[in-house]
Design an enzyme around this catalytic site. Sequence first.
Site, short mmCIF file in Angstrom:
data_model
loop_
_atom_site.label_atom_id
_atom_site.label_comp_id
_atom_site.label_asym_id
_atom_site.label_seq_id
_atom_site.Cartn_x
_atom_site.Cartn_y
_atom_site.Cartn_z
N ALA A 9 6.86 85.33 -9.61
CA ALA A 9 5.54 84.95 -8.40
C ALA A 9 5.64 83.37 -8.32
O ALA A 9 5.15 82.93 -9.73
CB ALA A 9 5.16 85.50 -7.52
N MET A 11 3.22 81.69 -7.71
CA MET A 11 1.81 81.83 -7.65
C MET A 11 0.92 82.04 -8.82
O MET A 11 -0.08 82.49 -8.87
CB MET A 11 0.64 82.43 -6.48
CG MET A 11 0.83 84.10 -5.70
SD MET A 11 0.06 84.06 -4.58
CE MET A 11 -0.22 86.03 -5.01
N SER A 12 1.85 82.65 -9.94
CA SER A 12 1.88 83.34 -11.11
C SER A 12 1.73 82.61 -12.51
O SER A 12 2.94 81.64 -12.64
CB SER A 12 3.36 84.60 -11.21
OG SER A 12 2.45 85.05 -13.00
N PRO A 13 0.32 82.87 -12.56
CA PRO A 13 0.49 81.86 -13.51
C PRO A 13 0.95 81.84 -15.31
O PRO A 13 1.45 80.75 -15.73
CB PRO A 13 -2.02 82.08 -14.44
CG PRO A 13 -1.61 83.52 -13.73
CD PRO A 13 -0.57 83.74 -12.56
#
EC number: 5.99.1.4
Length: 198
Positions: A9, A11-13
């Site tokens: 993703a 927006m995944s850190p």
Amino acid sequence: MPHIDCYFATMSPYTYLCGLRPAEIARKHGATITYKPLDIMALFARTGGVPPKDRHPNRQAYRLQDLERRARVAGLPLNVKPAFWPTNPAPSSFAIIAAQNTGADVGGLVHAITRACWAEDRDISQDDVIRACLESEGFDPALVDRDMMTSADTYAQNLEHAVLAGAFGAPFFITDTDARFWGEDRLTDLDMHLSGKI
């Protein structure tokens, strides 16, 4: 030739903290890699996961500590509470899919987009940010608007493929032999697996 599917993703850190290592591991082992961006919240809903904001406070506190530690291990700057998170991951995902459809390696682009969110406090749902990331990695910035219906279809299919393949988080690496590795901290295991050591 080995193959790796990388479900992730934008927006995944933890996707950000992978840096360029997935592509480097693939090259080391003569493997191909396909990046498969997906809707992580939908994946959580389908596979029993819980969005970070809905997790018990103990889990939320641990996540913040873990992110700081993993960033130090990776040697990457990280803002654990970025200005534009959560945000709509679809536009950046569509651009990555369009870029990958050109036949180019998009590992650097994935890192540029996730870095924009997690280290540069930029809103990766905005076209100007995505265009800048595309351009910085040598892609035509116009890809942000190209073949959007095809990219949207692929984005939806990636979620279905992830569920069928056994993924439940991001990043999630699955080899063509069905060896599964969840998380940035399992990249060493992926490397060792491809080396035949585990």
